[in-house]
Design a protein around this motif. Sequence first.
Motif, PDB file in Angstrom:
ATOM      1  N   UNK A  68      12.048   4.298  -1.045  1.00  0.00           N
ATOM      2  CA  UNK A  68      12.158   4.996  -2.239  1.00  0.00           C
ATOM      3  C   UNK A  68      12.753   6.229  -2.421  1.00  0.00           C
ATOM      4  N   UNK A  69      12.758   6.825  -1.155  1.00  0.00           N
ATOM      5  CA  UNK A  69      13.238   8.100  -1.549  1.00  0.00           C
ATOM      6  C   UNK A  69      14.145   8.788   0.073  1.00  0.00           C
ATOM      7  N   UNK A  70      13.473   8.175   1.170  1.00  0.00           N
ATOM      8  CA  UNK A  70      14.146   8.597   2.417  1.00  0.00           C
ATOM      9  C   UNK A  70      13.612   9.906   2.858  1.00  0.00           C
ATOM     10  N   UNK A  71      12.409  10.297   2.166  1.00  0.00           N
ATOM     11  CA  UNK A  71      12.387  11.953   2.435  1.00  0.00           C
ATOM     12  C   UNK A  71      10.812  11.893   2.599  1.00  0.00           C
ATOM     13  N   UNK A  72       9.955  10.949   2.782  1.00  0.00           N
ATOM     14  CA  UNK A  72       8.686  10.925   3.092  1.00  0.00           C
ATOM     15  C   UNK A  72       7.812  11.377   1.909  1.00  0.00           C
ATOM     16  N   UNK A  73       8.391  11.385   0.731  1.00  0.00           N
ATOM     17  CA  UNK A  73       7.810  11.981  -0.563  1.00  0.00           C
ATOM     18  C   UNK A  73       7.041  11.037  -1.332  1.00  0.00           C
ATOM     19  N   UNK A  74       7.503   9.668  -1.347  1.00  0.00           N
ATOM     20  CA  UNK A  74       7.092   8.657  -2.243  1.00  0.00           C
ATOM     21  C   UNK A  74       5.946   7.549  -2.041  1.00  0.00           C
ATOM     22  N   UNK A  75       5.666   7.364  -0.668  1.00  0.00           N
ATOM     23  CA  UNK A  75       4.644   6.776  -0.088  1.00  0.00           C
ATOM     24  C   UNK A  75       5.121   5.312  -0.092  1.00  0.00           C
ATOM     25  N   UNK A  76       6.446   4.695  -0.574  1.00  0.00           N
ATOM     26  CA  UNK A  76       6.652   3.402  -0.645  1.00  0.00           C
ATOM     27  C   UNK A  76       6.781   2.624   0.674  1.00  0.00           C
ATOM     28  N   UNK A  77       7.054   3.382   1.818  1.00  0.00           N
ATOM     29  CA  UNK A  77       7.338   2.939   3.010  1.00  0.00           C
ATOM     30  C   UNK A  77       6.135   3.152   3.952  1.00  0.00           C
ATOM     31  N   UNK A  78       5.064   3.402   3.341  1.00  0.00           N
ATOM     32  CA  UNK A  78       3.750   3.724   4.331  1.00  0.00           C
ATOM     33  C   UNK A  78       3.649   2.404   5.315  1.00  0.00           C
ATOM     34  N   UNK A  79       3.410   2.841   6.627  1.00  0.00           N
ATOM     35  CA  UNK A  79       3.024   1.815   7.660  1.00  0.00           C
ATOM     36  C   UNK A  79       2.029   2.516   8.578  1.00  0.00           C
ATOM     37  N   UNK A 127       7.014  -3.272 -12.141  1.00  0.00           N
ATOM     38  CA  UNK A 127       7.944  -3.455 -11.000  1.00  0.00           C
ATOM     39  C   UNK A 127       7.451  -3.918  -9.882  1.00  0.00           C
ATOM     40  N   UNK A 128       6.261  -3.218  -9.441  1.00  0.00           N
ATOM     41  CA  UNK A 128       5.407  -3.664  -8.401  1.00  0.00           C
ATOM     42  C   UNK A 128       6.237  -3.012  -7.078  1.00  0.00           C
ATOM     43  N   UNK A 129       7.238  -2.199  -7.231  1.00  0.00           N
ATOM     44  CA  UNK A 129       8.069  -1.407  -6.002  1.00  0.00           C
ATOM     45  C   UNK A 129       7.126  -0.681  -5.311  1.00  0.00           C
ATOM     46  N   UNK A 130       6.022  -0.108  -5.607  1.00  0.00           N
ATOM     47  CA  UNK A 130       5.140   0.642  -4.915  1.00  0.00           C
ATOM     48  C   UNK A 130       4.029   0.182  -4.511  1.00  0.00           C
ATOM     49  N   UNK A 131       3.793  -0.995  -4.980  1.00  0.00           N
ATOM     50  CA  UNK A 131       2.451  -1.875  -4.361  1.00  0.00           C
ATOM     51  C   UNK A 131       2.305  -2.013  -2.899  1.00  0.00           C
ATOM     52  N   UNK A 132       3.270  -2.347  -2.167  1.00  0.00           N
ATOM     53  CA  UNK A 132       2.977  -2.463  -0.756  1.00  0.00           C
ATOM     54  C   UNK A 132       2.596  -1.203   0.076  1.00  0.00           C
ATOM     55  N   UNK A 133       3.206  -0.082  -0.632  1.00  0.00           N
ATOM     56  CA  UNK A 133       2.684   1.045   0.145  1.00  0.00           C
ATOM     57  C   UNK A 133       1.415   1.553  -0.177  1.00  0.00           C
ATOM     58  N   UNK A 161       3.711   7.559  -5.102  1.00  0.00           N
ATOM     59  CA  UNK A 161       4.214   7.720  -6.450  1.00  0.00           C
ATOM     60  C   UNK A 161       4.539   6.295  -7.281  1.00  0.00           C
ATOM     61  N   UNK A 162       3.943   6.295  -8.384  1.00  0.00           N
ATOM     62  CA  UNK A 162       4.246   5.206  -9.262  1.00  0.00           C
ATOM     63  C   UNK A 162       4.828   5.414 -10.617  1.00  0.00           C
ATOM     64  N   UNK A 163       6.034   5.156 -10.785  1.00  0.00           N
ATOM     65  CA  UNK A 163       6.755   5.905 -12.039  1.00  0.00           C
ATOM     66  C   UNK A 163       6.873   4.785 -13.180  1.00  0.00           C
ATOM     67  N   UNK A 164       6.247   3.840 -13.047  1.00  0.00           N
ATOM     68  CA  UNK A 164       6.214   2.978 -14.340  1.00  0.00           C
ATOM     69  C   UNK A 164       4.872   2.473 -14.871  1.00  0.00           C
ATOM     70  N   UNK A 165       3.799   2.299 -14.204  1.00  0.00           N
ATOM     71  CA  UNK A 165       2.526   1.472 -14.384  1.00  0.00           C
ATOM     72  C   UNK A 165       1.321   2.603 -14.402  1.00  0.00           C
TER      73      UNK A 165
END
Length: 212
Positions: A68-79, A127-133, A161-165
């Motif tokens: 989502x951001x490549x900067x560790x700010x959005x949480x979309x890549x959380x593992x 969009x569900x983009x943020x749900x996996x994170x 971060x969730x930008x739509x829902x």
Amino acid sequence: MIPSEVTDPTHGESEIAPPPPPTDSEHPETSYVLRVNGIDRAVSSAWIGESLLYVLRERLGLAGAKDGCSQGECGACSVQVDGRLVAACLVPAATAAGCEIRTVEGLGTEEEPSDVQRALSSCAVQCGFCLPGMAMTVHDLLEGNHQPTELQTRQALCGNLCRCSGYRGVLDAVRTVIDERAERAEHIERAARTAAEPPRIPQQSGPSEGDA
């Protein structure tokens, strides 16, 4: 004598020394093994600077974590790495060799998703983009706190971060998981108590006066 020249001792002629062979020092490669969702996955000839997010998605085909951001700010890549929630985009993949890595794919299966995945899949999202994170964040939260308050849940999700829902549906889903787990635990405890009780022997009545 000019350093770049060499002299042939036989003929006394000088010639330009050949340049050194090219090196790949600017982009050194390495190979390692990542243990992802309980399975050892080999990574070969990878640039040593590749992020864990890149390796998971592009080399291992695990696309659940999002870029989502490549900067560790959005949480979309959380593992999770060794049980600790991290932003995969900030972790050099080579440094995670030997660690236990869990991605959203490791929470459940297509046939049997985890309760967190089921609850979040019912959220009304665009969009569900943020749900996996978010699923990884909620899973991590409930591992350490079985009964978080809504405030604690909000604090845990503040890095996603969730930008739509928005977050109302996610908070309701977390509450559903908490209630379901509490009910299931109570049922198991009640069943265990019942199994531990000694069997009841039917009470026999004494002889009647007519039998005397």
